[in-house]
Design an enzyme around this catalytic site. Structure first.
Site, mmCIF file in Angstrom:
data_model
loop_
_atom_site.group_PDB
_atom_site.id
_atom_site.type_symbol
_atom_site.label_atom_id
_atom_site.label_comp_id
_atom_site.label_asym_id
_atom_site.label_seq_id
_atom_site.Cartn_x
_atom_site.Cartn_y
_atom_site.Cartn_z
ATOM 1 N N GLU A 322 0.823 -1.215 0.000
ATOM 2 C CA GLU A 322 0.000 0.000 0.000
ATOM 3 C C GLU A 322 0.851 1.256 0.000
ATOM 4 O O GLU A 322 0.675 2.148 -0.832
ATOM 5 C CB GLU A 322 -0.934 0.000 1.208
ATOM 6 N N ASP A 326 1.194 4.066 -3.010
ATOM 7 C CA ASP A 326 0.735 5.438 -2.805
ATOM 8 C C ASP A 326 1.848 6.448 -3.034
ATOM 9 O O ASP A 326 1.664 7.457 -3.734
ATOM 10 C CB ASP A 326 0.195 5.603 -1.382
ATOM 11 N N SER A 569 -7.064 1.750 -4.371
ATOM 12 C CA SER A 569 -5.893 2.248 -3.658
ATOM 13 C C SER A 569 -4.940 2.961 -4.605
ATOM 14 O O SER A 569 -4.170 3.826 -4.172
ATOM 15 C CB SER A 569 -5.143 1.094 -2.982
ATOM 16 N N ASP A 610 -16.612 10.343 -19.687
ATOM 17 C CA ASP A 610 -17.729 9.530 -19.221
ATOM 18 C C ASP A 610 -17.455 8.053 -19.499
ATOM 19 O O ASP A 610 -17.085 7.680 -20.614
ATOM 20 C CB ASP A 610 -19.013 9.976 -19.918
ATOM 21 N N GLY A 629 -23.466 9.579 -18.027
ATOM 22 C CA GLY A 629 -23.692 10.403 -16.843
ATOM 23 C C GLY A 629 -23.150 9.736 -15.597
ATOM 24 O O GLY A 629 -22.390 8.766 -15.656
ATOM 25 N N ASP A 631 -22.893 7.374 -12.420
ATOM 26 C CA ASP A 631 -23.391 6.054 -12.045
ATOM 27 C C ASP A 631 -22.617 5.569 -10.826
ATOM 28 O O ASP A 631 -21.498 6.026 -10.555
ATOM 29 C CB ASP A 631 -23.242 5.056 -13.204
#
Length: 652
Positions: A322, A326, A569, A610, A629, A631
């Site tokens: 992780e 990052d 992540s 989109d 749009g 969702d």
């Protein structure tokens, strides 16, 4: 003493004339959390440290305050508040403080025994068990965990009816605050401050602690390990292979943003990690040597919170994946701007999101729930304390790649934390959270049994939305992927490789105004084929994610080798880097940073690519489809940086 019949009659009449105090149920625990059992009735002379959480003022206006500085249509856009102004605005009213104090003193708690927290939001006093039982119309018992840890609790408590609007909750009561070693309970299952989640699921002790434990379902997912020659070959044709290997340049090509060029001293980007998750400098250097050569031996700016340490005692993907992911991408994408690392919690106890928020806002500190949050000095060793309450500055953008299931925590706990994100948004911070990796299911692919309200194996049941994704005052980031064999310029789809983009509808938080039009359009034009037995289809609650970014096939250096990594992540720090680049330009133009971005993003859907392909399956269903749009699989879509920058620079 001698009383006349007249005096006795008068006293009796007076007593009959006094209104009786009606005590009402305030909180109740339906059952014991797993691992605990009744031990004995608590002795009446034992002393309990009582804390009363007072209802804050102006919470009914909180959304209005935040929209005033965050809505593009507001004349006050970008005029963020000071922390002092925020603390004063939301402090409990004098009426609330006086009403609760009067109740305590009338019950025999002398005024000199009562103190008020520095945050102004809590009253504290010591009371014997007998006093507390009389005060709350309850009985206290001693319970023991299977590990031998003791805990004091009651099953329910009552307060005078007129106090209900002035009191959020009281501790110790139904909440379980005994420290349980992390190895005993799964980190995302340990339970929390009140006793039942919004879906009716019994919460478990210490649900908030251990978010960084190696078994946490919110950590990224590891794919193939790559040989050095594979990396060399990939770099030669980097953009041709983005469908199989995502690198920083692939992300730049996908979303059309340039490398960083400047480092405005007023700009800042923070990454939050929870011990024992930690980066390895050798991994950062291996990544930088291949993808950002001038950053070799560069380290993030460390903010150690509650003994947070970049530990090297435990290594492996489950401890380093992780943080390496990052930081390698955040640091590379905003270079030469520096990256701040908030390392939270010691190696013994770990930490919760509240422990991090405490360090940013000292006024939040006194209200921690010892059930779910860390206690310092740590009674089990580790950080000797005291707990960090304030003293750490919030960066302009903060990305967190960890998360809970909404059903892990109680609604009261979640609402309180959500309001803290609101306050920090008022102060000008953009909070980003990954939306989860299991589609409509929760961490680990778990769903909720409709009968027992317990987690099941994920093959059926109620959808399990994430937290803080459902909080309307954070920005929830979903995941996309480049389609197989497609070029980096082709439209992406909802991520369906190794992970599924987390998304759905909250069971706790109402639909925010900035999102109302998008959610209405989704239900009108693309109604999901599921009923209320599957998810909250009321069309009146918060939907997430807000937006998305690629979350598949990231090339990450972990433990001396390159691996492919998957998850939201990866998506969250990427979006955080993009917003940091936008802030850089706004600051150089003499403008404010973006702060809480959701109203701005919702008002400008044209600045996103989109996503209309893919879905986020779970709980034995196909989940929600990505459609034109907004969702609940990919949100508004992925950033188009030039359009995003243009829209941001048009703001005041």
């Amino acid at each position: 003493m001698h009383f006349s019949l007249f005096t006795l009659a008068a006293l009796a009449a007076t007593a009959l004339a006094l209104p009786s105090i009606n005590h009402v149920l305030h909180e109740k625990r339906d059952r014991l959390p797993p691992g605990w059992e009744y031990h004995e009735k608590l002795a009446p002379t034992k002393v309990l440290p009582m804390k009363i959480a007072l209802t804050q003022s102006n919470l009914d206006k909180a959304d209005e305050f935040l929209m005033d500085v965050s809505s593009p249509a507001s004349s006050n856009y970008g005029k963020h508040w000071t922390h002092r102004d925020i603390a004063n605005k939301f402090a409990p009213s004098a009426e609330t403080v006086d009403t609760v104090k009067t109740w305590l003193t009338s019950a025999g708690i002398a005024p000199e025994r009562i103190s008020r927290s520095q945050s102004l939001g809590w009253l504290k006093f010591d009371a014997t068990v007998a006093e507390a039982e009389n005060l709350l119309k309850t009985e206290y018992h001693l319970y023991k965990h299977s590990t031998g840890k003791p805990h004091v609790s009651c099953s329910e408590y009552r307060i005078p009816e007129h106090l209900a609007p002035h009191v959020d909750f009281i501790t110790p009561t139904v909440h379980f605050d005994a420290k349980v070693p992390q190895a005993v309970a799964k980190p995302v299952e340990k339970r929390a401050p009140t006793s039942t989640a919004a879906v009716g699921r019994p919460v478990q002790t210490k649900a908030a602690l251990g978010i960084g434990a190696p078994t946490s379902g919110s950590l990224p997912k590891k794919g193939a390990t790559l040989g050095r020659q594979t990396i060399i070959d990939e770099l030669k044709a980097e953009l041709q292979n983005c469908n199989r290997f995502i690198t920083p340049n692939c992300l730049r090509a996908l979303y059309l943003f340039p490398p960083g060029a400047t480092a405005n001293p007023e700009n800042s980007y923070g990454i939050v990690e929870y011990t024992p998750q930690a980066y390895l400098q050798a991994d950062l250097d291996l990544f930088f040597a291949n993808f950002s050569k001038n950053q070799v031996q560069r380290t993030p700016t460390l903010n150690s919170i509650n003994g947070g340490v970049v530990q090297t005692n435990q290594q492996g993907f489950q401890f380093n994946g992780e943080s390496d992911l990052d930081l390698e991408y955040a640091m590379t994408l905003i270079n030469p701007q520096k990256t701040t690392l908030y390392q939270v919690g010691d190696e013994v106890q770990g930490a919760s999101f509240n422990d991090f928020l405490d360090a940013l806002d000292g006024s939040y500190c006194a209200g921690d729930d010892p059930v779910q949050d860390a206690s310092y000095p740590n009674p089990n060793g580790g950080f000797p304390g005291p707990k960090n309450c304030g003293g750490f500055a919030a960066t302009k953008v903060i990305s967190t790649s960890y998360g809970y299931n909404e059903a892990d925590l109680t609604a009261a706990y979640e609402r309180r934390q959500c309001m803290e994100y609101m306050k920090l948004g008022l102060a000008g911070t953009s909070f980003l959270f990954s939306s989860g990796d299991f589609g409509v299911a929760g961490n680990g692919g778990r769903c909720i049994d409709p009968e027992t309200k317990q987690y099941n194996d994920g093959s059926s049941g109620i959808f399990n939305p994430g937290f803080p994704g459902g909080c309307p005052y954070i920005t929830s980031i979903g995941a996309t992927q480049i389609q197989p064999n497609a070029s980096v310029t082709a439209p992406e789809k909802a991520c369906e490789t190794v992970i599924f983009s987390g998304g759905g509808f909250s069971n706790v938080f109402p639909l925010p105004g900035y999102q109302a039009g998008a959610v209405k359009s989704f239900f009108t034009n693309f109604p999901p084929p599921y009923g209320a037995d599957r998810f909250n289809n009321s069309q009146a609650t918060r939907g997430f994610p807000d937006i998305s970014a690629n979350g598949a096939n990231y090339v990450v250096a972990v433990n001396g080798r390159f691996s492919l990594v998957y998850g939201t992540s990866a998506s969250s720090p990427t979006v955080g880097a993009i917003l940091t680049l936008v802030n850089e330009e706004r600051l150089y133009a003499g403008k404010s940073t973006l702060g809480f971005v959701n109203p701005f993003l919702s008002a400008n859907p044209e600045v996103f690519n989109d996503i209309t392909l893919g879905a986020n399956p779970g709980c034995g269903t196909a989940g929600f489809q990505a459609v034109p749009g907004w969702d609940p699989a990919t949100g508004l879509g992925t950033p188009n940086f030039p359009k995003l920058m243009d829209a941001a620079m048009r703001l005041p």
